[in-house]
Scaffold this motif. Structure first.
Motif, PDB file in Angstrom:
ATOM      1  N   ALA A 164       0.838  -1.198   0.000  1.00 33.04           N
ATOM      2  CA  ALA A 164       0.000   0.000   0.000  1.00 33.04           C
ATOM      3  C   ALA A 164       0.878   1.255   0.000  1.00 33.04           C
ATOM      4  O   ALA A 164       0.578   2.233  -0.702  1.00 33.04           O
ATOM      5  CB  ALA A 164      -0.933   0.006   1.208  1.00 33.04           C
ATOM      6  N   LEU A 165       1.953   1.223   0.763  1.00 26.81           N
ATOM      7  CA  LEU A 165       2.874   2.361   0.783  1.00 26.81           C
ATOM      8  C   LEU A 165       3.539   2.540  -0.576  1.00 26.81           C
ATOM      9  O   LEU A 165       3.658   3.660  -1.069  1.00 26.81           O
ATOM     10  CB  LEU A 165       3.929   2.200   1.878  1.00 26.81           C
ATOM     11  CG  LEU A 165       4.991   3.298   1.936  1.00 26.81           C
ATOM     12  CD1 LEU A 165       4.372   4.686   2.077  1.00 26.81           C
ATOM     13  CD2 LEU A 165       5.968   3.017   3.068  1.00 26.81           C
ATOM     14  N   ALA A 166       3.941   1.443  -1.200  1.00 25.10           N
ATOM     15  CA  ALA A 166       4.569   1.532  -2.528  1.00 25.10           C
ATOM     16  C   ALA A 166       3.603   2.157  -3.535  1.00 25.10           C
ATOM     17  O   ALA A 166       3.987   3.038  -4.314  1.00 25.10           O
ATOM     18  CB  ALA A 166       5.013   0.150  -3.002  1.00 25.10           C
ATOM     19  N   ARG A 167       2.339   1.738  -3.487  1.00 22.46           N
ATOM     20  CA  ARG A 167       1.338   2.310  -4.402  1.00 22.46           C
ATOM     21  C   ARG A 167       1.126   3.793  -4.116  1.00 22.46           C
ATOM     22  O   ARG A 167       0.976   4.599  -5.031  1.00 22.46           O
ATOM     23  CB  ARG A 167       0.031   1.530  -4.299  1.00 22.46           C
ATOM     24  CG  ARG A 167       0.091   0.165  -4.972  1.00 22.46           C
ATOM     25  CD  ARG A 167      -1.280  -0.488  -5.047  1.00 22.46           C
ATOM     26  NE  ARG A 167      -1.823  -0.791  -3.732  1.00 22.46           N
ATOM     27  CZ  ARG A 167      -1.589  -1.905  -3.042  1.00 22.46           C
ATOM     28  NH1 ARG A 167      -0.826  -2.829  -3.554  1.00 22.46           N
ATOM     29  NH2 ARG A 167      -2.146  -2.107  -1.865  1.00 22.46           N
ATOM     30  N   ARG A 168       1.103   4.165  -2.832  1.00 19.92           N
ATOM     31  CA  ARG A 168       0.917   5.566  -2.460  1.00 19.92           C
ATOM     32  C   ARG A 168       2.083   6.422  -2.955  1.00 19.92           C
ATOM     33  O   ARG A 168       1.867   7.512  -3.513  1.00 19.92           O
ATOM     34  CB  ARG A 168       0.771   5.694  -0.943  1.00 19.92           C
ATOM     35  CG  ARG A 168       0.459   7.125  -0.519  1.00 19.92           C
ATOM     36  CD  ARG A 168       0.002   7.184   0.904  1.00 19.92           C
ATOM     37  NE  ARG A 168       1.148   7.348   1.765  1.00 19.92           N
ATOM     38  CZ  ARG A 168       1.130   7.181   3.072  1.00 19.92           C
ATOM     39  NH1 ARG A 168       0.023   6.815   3.683  1.00 19.92           N
ATOM     40  NH2 ARG A 168       2.208   7.359   3.798  1.00 19.92           N
ATOM     41  N   LEU A 169       3.298   5.935  -2.787  1.00 22.54           N
ATOM     42  CA  LEU A 169       4.465   6.687  -3.267  1.00 22.54           C
ATOM     43  C   LEU A 169       4.429   6.835  -4.790  1.00 22.54           C
ATOM     44  O   LEU A 169       4.733   7.905  -5.326  1.00 22.54           O
ATOM     45  CB  LEU A 169       5.764   6.003  -2.820  1.00 22.54           C
ATOM     46  CG  LEU A 169       6.062   6.066  -1.328  1.00 22.54           C
ATOM     47  CD1 LEU A 169       7.226   5.143  -0.977  1.00 22.54           C
ATOM     48  CD2 LEU A 169       6.342   7.486  -0.884  1.00 22.54           C
ATOM     49  N   GLN A 170       4.059   5.766  -5.481  1.00 22.84           N
ATOM     50  CA  GLN A 170       3.965   5.826  -6.941  1.00 22.84           C
ATOM     51  C   GLN A 170       2.899   6.826  -7.372  1.00 22.84           C
ATOM     52  O   GLN A 170       3.093   7.556  -8.344  1.00 22.84           O
ATOM     53  CB  GLN A 170       3.662   4.444  -7.526  1.00 22.84           C
ATOM     54  CG  GLN A 170       4.839   3.514  -7.437  1.00 22.84           C
ATOM     55  CD  GLN A 170       4.491   2.095  -7.826  1.00 22.84           C
ATOM     56  OE1 GLN A 170       3.335   1.677  -7.789  1.00 22.84           O
ATOM     57  NE2 GLN A 170       5.506   1.323  -8.180  1.00 22.84           N
ATOM     58  N   ALA A 171       1.784   6.867  -6.669  1.00 24.41           N
ATOM     59  CA  ALA A 171       0.719   7.822  -6.989  1.00 24.41           C
ATOM     60  C   ALA A 171       1.195   9.260  -6.798  1.00 24.41           C
ATOM     61  O   ALA A 171       0.715  10.176  -7.470  1.00 24.41           O
ATOM     62  CB  ALA A 171      -0.519   7.554  -6.131  1.00 24.41           C
TER      63      ALA A 171
END
Length: 165
Positions: free
Chosen positions: A27-34
């Protein structure tokens, strides 16, 4: 919710670090990518509830935990998804690795890739760091042309399996 330390690259090439609370590493990886950042490292902060003893592998006399392999897998998937060629992604992981064993793993695999080996073949050469299931998933990703997706799903599966144990 657990806390994570992260290191990410912004669009301008600057590397940023921080500590945030998130449901899980993915979830953190997706948030950073966003947010337009490429996650380079995401490490969960150990809490008092951690009781399971991590599985370890030996690599050149150094210890490499199962969580390190999960981290390596997710990081490689993220860099490939960002458009980096495989050898450059492995070089980036080696350069930014906090653990010498992880750096050696990435360098060894990159060396095999440069000699013409497929990723699955290069991983198979790495002192038992990758199990049969892992290698078969990588082979499937290579065969379908969706290596980044296969690696991402593999990291999620391995992380969940380790947490369940």
């Amino acid at each position: 919710m657990p806390w994570f330390d992260y290191k990410a690259a912004r669009d301008d090439g600057e590397v940023v670090e921080g500590r945030v609370e998130a449901p899980d590493r993915h979830a953190l990886a997706r948030r950073l990518q966003a947010e337009g950042q490429v996650p380079l490292r995401i490490v969960e902060q150990a809490g008092p509830a951690t009781v399971a003893r991590p599985r370890m592998f030996n690599l050149g006399g150094q210890r490499l935990r199962g969580a390190d392999v999960d981290y390596f897998t997710l990081e490689l998937a993220t860099l490939l998804r960002a458009g980096l060629p495989l050898d450059q992604a492995l070089d980036t992981i080696a350069r930014l690795a906090d653990k010498p064993a992880l750096q050696e793993l990435a360098e060894n695999i990159a060396g095999e890739i440069r000699r013409g080996a497929a990723l699955s073949q290069a991983m198979e050469q790495q002192a038992g760091a990758f199990d049969r299931f892992y290698l078969n998933m990588v082979r499937a990703g290579e065969a379908t042309g969706a290596l980044d997706f296969a690696l991402e799903r593999l990291a999620e599966f391995k992380t969940r399996s380790r947490e369940l144990r």
